[in-house]
Design a protein around this motif. Structure first.
Motif, PDB file in Angstrom:
ATOM      1  N   LYS A 104     -18.017   3.197 -13.763  1.00 16.16           N
ATOM      2  CA  LYS A 104     -17.520   1.703 -13.974  1.00 16.16           C
ATOM      3  C   LYS A 104     -16.117   2.086 -13.453  1.00 16.16           C
ATOM      4  N   GLN A 105     -15.221   3.076 -13.734  1.00 10.65           N
ATOM      5  CA  GLN A 105     -13.926   3.291 -13.206  1.00 10.65           C
ATOM      6  C   GLN A 105     -13.867   3.097 -11.807  1.00 10.65           C
ATOM      7  N   ILE A 106     -14.787   4.242 -11.093  1.00  7.06           N
ATOM      8  CA  ILE A 106     -14.788   4.243  -9.722  1.00  7.06           C
ATOM      9  C   ILE A 106     -14.835   2.900  -9.102  1.00  7.06           C
ATOM     10  N   LYS A 107     -15.708   2.067  -9.506  1.00  2.00           N
ATOM     11  CA  LYS A 107     -16.183   0.690  -9.048  1.00  2.00           C
ATOM     12  C   LYS A 107     -15.019  -0.248  -9.080  1.00  2.00           C
ATOM     13  N   GLN A 108     -14.340  -0.120 -10.204  1.00  2.63           N
ATOM     14  CA  GLN A 108     -13.063  -1.072 -10.315  1.00  2.63           C
ATOM     15  C   GLN A 108     -11.856  -0.681  -9.463  1.00  2.63           C
ATOM     16  N   LEU A 109     -11.674   0.519  -9.352  1.00  5.28           N
ATOM     17  CA  LEU A 109     -10.858   0.903  -8.461  1.00  5.28           C
ATOM     18  C   LEU A 109     -11.140   0.787  -7.039  1.00  5.28           C
ATOM     19  N   TRP A 110     -12.383   0.900  -6.438  1.00  8.85           N
ATOM     20  CA  TRP A 110     -12.869   0.063  -5.236  1.00  8.85           C
ATOM     21  C   TRP A 110     -12.355  -1.222  -5.179  1.00  8.85           C
ATOM     22  N   GLU A 120     -10.005  -2.897  -6.467  1.00  8.65           N
ATOM     23  CA  GLU A 120      -8.407  -2.981  -6.619  1.00  8.65           C
ATOM     24  C   GLU A 120      -7.949  -2.309  -5.207  1.00  8.65           C
ATOM     25  N   ILE A 121      -8.526  -1.263  -4.829  1.00  6.37           N
ATOM     26  CA  ILE A 121      -8.198  -0.699  -3.404  1.00  6.37           C
ATOM     27  C   ILE A 121      -8.320  -1.662  -2.329  1.00  6.37           C
ATOM     28  N   CYS A 122      -9.470  -2.263  -2.311  1.00  9.73           N
ATOM     29  CA  CYS A 122      -9.782  -3.328  -1.127  1.00  9.73           C
ATOM     30  C   CYS A 122      -8.840  -4.583  -1.180  1.00  9.73           C
ATOM     31  N   HIS A 123      -8.114  -4.951  -2.448  1.00  7.61           N
ATOM     32  CA  HIS A 123      -7.449  -5.947  -2.747  1.00  7.61           C
ATOM     33  C   HIS A 123      -6.113  -5.379  -2.224  1.00  7.61           C
ATOM     34  N   LEU A 124      -5.778  -4.244  -2.415  1.00  9.36           N
ATOM     35  CA  LEU A 124      -4.270  -3.896  -2.014  1.00  9.36           C
ATOM     36  C   LEU A 124      -4.407  -3.770  -0.673  1.00  9.36           C
ATOM     37  N   LEU A 141      -1.566   1.633  -3.906  1.00  8.88           N
ATOM     38  CA  LEU A 141      -2.783   1.861  -3.194  1.00  8.88           C
ATOM     39  C   LEU A 141      -2.827   3.535  -3.176  1.00  8.88           C
ATOM     40  N   LEU A 142      -2.014   4.317  -2.956  1.00  9.13           N
ATOM     41  CA  LEU A 142      -1.991   5.754  -2.973  1.00  9.13           C
ATOM     42  C   LEU A 142      -2.210   6.132  -4.241  1.00  9.13           C
ATOM     43  N   LEU A 143      -1.746   5.812  -5.386  1.00  5.43           N
ATOM     44  CA  LEU A 143      -1.991   6.281  -6.626  1.00  5.43           C
ATOM     45  C   LEU A 143      -3.591   5.941  -7.194  1.00  5.43           C
ATOM     46  N   LYS A 144      -3.915   4.599  -6.781  1.00  6.14           N
ATOM     47  CA  LYS A 144      -5.335   4.294  -7.048  1.00  6.14           C
ATOM     48  C   LYS A 144      -6.178   5.242  -6.365  1.00  6.14           C
ATOM     49  N   ASP A 145      -5.980   5.607  -4.895  1.00  3.73           N
ATOM     50  CA  ASP A 145      -7.016   6.338  -4.255  1.00  3.73           C
ATOM     51  C   ASP A 145      -6.993   7.715  -4.651  1.00  3.73           C
ATOM     52  N   LEU A 146      -5.825   8.063  -5.233  1.00  2.01           N
ATOM     53  CA  LEU A 146      -5.705   9.537  -5.629  1.00  2.01           C
ATOM     54  C   LEU A 146      -6.587   9.564  -7.053  1.00  2.01           C
ATOM     55  N   LYS A 147      -6.507   8.377  -7.917  1.00  2.00           N
ATOM     56  CA  LYS A 147      -7.283   8.505  -9.166  1.00  2.00           C
ATOM     57  C   LYS A 147      -8.770   8.263  -8.860  1.00  2.00           C
TER      58      LYS A 147
END
Length: 228
Positions: free
Chosen positions: A103-109, A111-115, A135-141
């Motif tokens: 779920k966390q991975i899907k949510q991060l995807w 948010e990354i697309c939005h950014l 964007l960098l922090l979310k991609d690293l996470k």
């Protein structure tokens, strides 16, 4: 249904076919959602175990029906011995944790697309910098979560739950593989150390510090296995 399960058990055990059998057998929504992600080191044996339990359950139901109808039975199946409570609790914990990571991975995807969309329209300035940093922090996470998931799928245990108990919790295949694991962990530790040498915002610095501490602990644990 029993005949179909027997056929599957005695064949090559195609994952998708077994998954559909389990769905038809009335498995819980949580289990179906977890196994939907496809075959891996956790899902494949879990699917097999659940189909074997379903077969035993259906067999017991048939026995009870036959007994109530006073049909003579030539053979009575042995009772199914349930898994120890500790193992059941561990399986439930792993299922829940895997679901949370997915779920966390899907949510991060999302948010990354939005950014990424915001980056294309923001003018140069503080807002653009903040967006690029987020964007960098979310991609690293996201990459970190993928690393955790890959570790669990290949080792059968979550890395943050390894307590340094030697081969009982982490058992490399041999000295060559252990050497590769140490080398990889040291490389990741060095990358985190290089990031910490740069001027960083507090949130990003805390993230890289956490990764440095994590891989440093992993290096120490792996090196201790050389003497086990």
């Amino acid at each position: 249904m029993i005949e179909k399960i027997d056929t599957w058990l005695n064949s090559e055990r195609d994952y998708e076919a077994g998954y559909e059998l389990l769905k038809a057998g009335g498995a819980s929504g949580l289990l179906i959602n977890i196994l939907k992600s496809g075959p891996d080191a956790f899902n494949t044996p879990k699917l097999l175990a659940e189909l074997e339990k379903l077969r035993s359950k259906l067999s017991n139901t048939e026995l009870e029906t036959a007994a109530s109808a006073q049909v003579p039975l030539l053979e009575v199946q042995k009772p199914v011995i349930p898994s120890p409570p500790d193992q059941q609790s561990k399986d439930a914990h792993n299922l829940e944790k895997k679901l949370q990571v997915d779920k966390q991975i899907k949510q991060l995807w999302k948010e990354i697309c939005h950014l990424h969309g915001q980056l294309s329209v923001l003018p140069e300035g503080d807002q653009l910098y903040e967006c690029a940093r987020d964007l960098l922090l979310k991609d690293l996470k996201r990459k970190d979560l993928y690393d955790q998931l890959h570790y669990f799928e290949t080792k059968g245990v979550w890395f943050d739950e390894v307590r340094g108990n030697g081969p009982a919790t982490f058992d490399p295949k041999g000295p060559d593989q252990l050497h590769r694991e140490i080398k990889n962990a040291m490389s990741n530790r060095s990358k985190a150390a290089r990031e910490l040498n740069r001027p960083l915002p507090v949130a990003e610095r805390n993230y890289h510090q956490g990764r440095f501490d994590e891989f440093n602990k992993k290096v120490q644990h792996l090196q201790s296995l050389r003497h086990v």
